[in-house]
Scaffold this motif. Structure first.
Motif, short mmCIF file in Angstrom:
data_model
loop_
_atom_site.label_atom_id
_atom_site.label_comp_id
_atom_site.label_asym_id
_atom_site.label_seq_id
_atom_site.Cartn_x
_atom_site.Cartn_y
_atom_site.Cartn_z
N TYR A 20 30.68 41.70 110.39
CA TYR A 20 29.26 41.40 110.64
C TYR A 20 28.38 41.93 109.50
O TYR A 20 28.40 43.14 109.21
CB TYR A 20 28.88 42.01 111.99
N LYS A 31 14.71 43.27 122.41
CA LYS A 31 14.90 44.62 121.88
C LYS A 31 15.25 45.64 122.97
O LYS A 31 14.44 46.51 123.34
CB LYS A 31 13.65 45.08 121.11
N SER A 68 21.82 41.46 125.27
CA SER A 68 21.12 40.55 124.36
C SER A 68 21.99 39.39 123.89
O SER A 68 21.54 38.24 123.88
CB SER A 68 20.59 41.33 123.16
N LYS A 69 23.22 39.67 123.48
CA LYS A 69 24.07 38.58 122.99
C LYS A 69 24.47 37.69 124.17
O LYS A 69 24.42 36.47 124.10
CB LYS A 69 25.30 39.19 122.32
N PHE A 95 26.05 45.18 109.56
CA PHE A 95 26.54 46.56 109.38
C PHE A 95 26.19 47.08 107.99
O PHE A 95 25.91 48.26 107.81
CB PHE A 95 28.06 46.65 109.57
N ASP A 147 31.33 48.64 118.52
CA ASP A 147 30.29 47.65 118.79
C ASP A 147 30.95 46.51 119.57
O ASP A 147 31.74 45.74 119.03
CB ASP A 147 29.72 47.15 117.45
N HIS A 155 29.68 41.41 121.63
CA HIS A 155 30.13 40.03 121.88
C HIS A 155 31.12 39.93 123.05
O HIS A 155 31.76 38.90 123.22
CB HIS A 155 30.79 39.46 120.62
N GLY A 195 18.07 48.52 120.23
CA GLY A 195 19.00 47.47 119.81
C GLY A 195 20.30 48.15 119.41
O GLY A 195 20.34 49.39 119.26
N VAL A 196 21.34 47.37 119.22
CA VAL A 196 22.60 47.97 118.76
C VAL A 196 22.40 48.57 117.36
O VAL A 196 22.91 49.65 117.07
CB VAL A 196 23.74 46.93 118.80
N HIS A 197 21.63 47.91 116.51
CA HIS A 197 21.38 48.47 115.17
C HIS A 197 20.75 49.86 115.23
O HIS A 197 21.28 50.80 114.63
CB HIS A 197 20.49 47.55 114.32
N ALA A 243 19.01 47.70 124.22
CA ALA A 243 20.47 47.85 124.17
C ALA A 243 20.80 49.24 124.70
O ALA A 243 19.90 49.98 125.15
CB ALA A 243 20.96 47.66 122.74
N ALA A 273 23.18 34.75 115.08
CA ALA A 273 23.93 34.72 116.34
C ALA A 273 23.03 34.87 117.57
O ALA A 273 22.92 35.95 118.17
CB ALA A 273 25.00 35.80 116.32
N ASN A 317 33.05 39.90 114.96
CA ASN A 317 32.15 38.98 114.26
C ASN A 317 32.47 39.16 112.77
O ASN A 317 32.39 40.29 112.28
CB ASN A 317 30.70 39.39 114.57
C1 LIG Z 1 28.42 42.62 115.99
C2 LIG Z 1 26.93 42.68 116.13
N1 LIG Z 1 26.34 43.87 116.34
C3 LIG Z 1 25.01 43.99 116.48
C4 LIG Z 1 24.20 42.87 116.41
C5 LIG Z 1 22.71 43.02 116.53
O1 LIG Z 1 22.38 43.81 117.63
P1 LIG Z 1 20.87 44.14 118.01
O2 LIG Z 1 20.09 42.88 117.90
O3 LIG Z 1 20.98 44.67 119.41
O4 LIG Z 1 20.40 45.20 117.07
C6 LIG Z 1 24.77 41.62 116.20
C7 LIG Z 1 23.92 40.41 116.08
O5 LIG Z 1 24.33 39.38 115.64
C8 LIG Z 1 26.17 41.52 116.06
O6 LIG Z 1 26.77 40.35 115.86
#
Ligand SMILES: Cc1ncc(COP(=O)(O)O)c(C=O)c1O
Length: 463
Positions: free
Chosen positions: A168, A291, A282-283, A171, A247, A250, A142-144, A293, A84, A219
């Motif tokens: 997604y 990198k 980022s999205k 996760f 999260d 999107h 990042g979100v992760h 978030a 994505a 997602n």
């Molecule tokens: C729902 C969702 N959360 C998190 C991420 C990734 O986030 P990040 O790259 O900030 O770690 C994505 C990437 O596709 C995503 O679709």
């Protein structure tokens, strides 16, 4: 574009492998070469950005284009429709800010400037009416990494984390990383539309369920959850002492007639207080590899505890790009959102007219299309193919799924790479995820290739 143009273009792209398109970055070419092309993707005299001209990403070490080439071989794909991210040139405000910073040739440690958190706070207020308390805003890589810090905080190894599936695939990686387990609450599919099974959701909560990862817009289904859905989920979680990790990465891709409701704006303050929201530029702006978030909450205790597990390894370029996006990228973002909405309409019409074997419903949000490929699975005997291919790999490897066979089949026969639905948890079987954040011409090329492959190829050919 006329039909003839389309065919010529298609032949051209086939022959050229898209290498001759605008913006090609051959391995080793300098940033200056890219910058020299048309003033950082500036808009035209009417203020319109050009999303129509395909922007070649081959040869840039991209996950979307170069990874399938590495896996499947040279010339194996023409269009990447997997991971994505978007195929467009960045908003000019971002490229300009990065180019300006590049003039200073020192890359020492970064002190996070107040202008960055100010930008996040005002962006959220202006665009979504979210009140982010700067004291309770945390920058992360990042979100992760943010989600992992939260999972480490609330969910001991072995405990369960609720997910609405299909969801997604990333996760599941976060759960593996924290030693936690997925508790899957399958979405209900009624007349091609997904909805939440609240009774099942609550039934799945037990003494060792401490967190729920909410994905909104969702997602891969693209659902934008309503205030009523979110409140009901939030109330269950509050009553059962489950923390909501929302999260909303999107959130900027919402199609006509749909609406994104930030969890943090729900009227029930106790419900909001039981949540943390994760977001990024980022999205929205195509900055995934930068990198950068952030997450926030109204709950100071939650933030203090998660902060203790969050090590923000921040990058100068990530901060600069995100800050520039929020201060100068809004018009670009609005236009790209409209363009993607148009892509969704195009995809929906194209499938209905030319690919009856695959069913799709226009999603409410995201730039992802969730394809029902059950008839393709049957046609190409994907179940048998998966069983055969699994026998050939080492016994320690996970058995291959029919959807992975469909993925390979489309690479081989259509030169299009998409993601196998089986990686999105329960409910992902019989589906593929297609990323449509690309120029209309590239999209048309991909869809024509898919249609031709299903029409012309020997369907049960090995993959
Ligand atoms: C729902 C969702 N959360 C998190 C991420 C990734 O986030 P990040 O790259 O900030 O770690 C994505 C990437 O596709 C995503 O679709």
């Amino acid at each position: 574009m006329s039909h003839q143009d389309g065919l010529n273009r298609r032949a051209f792209l086939r022959n050229a492998g898209m290498t001759a398109l605008v913006g090609a970055v051959g391995t080793g070419s300098s940033v200056a070469t890219v910058a020299a092309s048309a003033a950082f993707g500036a808009p035209d005299a009417n203020g319109k950005y050009d999303f129509d001209t395909p922007y070649n990403r081959f040869g840039t070490d991209s996950t979307k284009y170069d990874q399938p080439i590495r896996i499947y071989g040279k010339d194996s794909i023409q269009v990447g429709m997997g991971i994505a991210d978007m195929d467009f040139r960045a908003a000019p405000a971002i490229t300009k800010a990065l180019m300006d910073r590049l003039q200073h040739e020192n890359w020492g440690y970064l002190d996070m400037p107040k202008s960055f958190s100010d930008g996040i706070v005002s962006w959220n207020k202006r665009r979504y009416n979210i009140n982010v308390d700067p004291e309770l805003l945390v920058i992360t890589t990042g979100v992760h990494p943010g989600l992992i810090a939260a999972l480490k905080t609330f969910c001991p190894p072995g405990s369960k984390v609720l997910l609405n599936t299909p969801t997604y695939n990333g996760f599941y990686g976060d759960l593996t990383y924290t030693g936690t387990r997925a508790e899957e609450n399958p979405l209900k599919l009624v007349n091609g539309r997904y909805s939440i099974d609240f009774e099942d959701f609550e039934r799945r909560i037990s003494h060792d369920t401490n967190a729920f990862i909410l994905c909104n817009p969702q997602n891969p289904t693209g659902n934008c959850w309503s205030p009523e859905d979110l409140t009901r989920l939030g109330e269950i979680c509050l009553r059962r002492r489950v923390v909501v990790l929302a999260d909303e990465i999107h959130c900027d891709f919402v199609n006509k007639g749909s609406k994104y409701t930030p969890f943090a704006t729900l009227p029930n303050k106790a419900v909001v207080n039981n949540s943390i929201t994760f977001k990024a530029a980022s999205k929205s702006f195509g900055l995934a590899a930068m990198k950068c978030a952030w997450f926030f909450s109204d709950n100071a205790d939650y933030i203090a505890r998660v902060k203790a597990n969050n090590r923000p390894d921040l990058t100068t370029m990530g901060m600069i790009a995100s800050r520039a996006a929020y201060s100068g990228g809004e018009d670009w973002l609005n236009q790209v959102g409209t363009y993607i909405d148009g892509n969704h309409d195009f995809v929906e019409k194209f499938f209905a007219a030319n690919i009856p074997l695959i069913k799709i419903a226009k999603p409410q949000g995201t730039y992802l299309a969730w394809l029902d490929v059950r008839q393709v699975v049957d046609k190409i005997n994907a179940k048998d193919l998966a069983a055969e291919a699994s026998k050939k790999q080492s016994a320690s490897m996970k058995a291959l799924t029919p959807e992975q066979m469909v993925e390979r089949w489309f690479v081989k026969n259509a030169k299009v790479h998409m993601n196998a639905g089986s990686s999105y948890g329960y409910g992902g079987e019989g589906h593929m995820r297609m990323n449509i954040a690309t120029s209309r011409k590239t999209l048309e090329l991909a869809l024509n290739n898919l249609a031709a492959a299903l029409k012309n190829s020997p369907l049960s050919s090995a993959v």
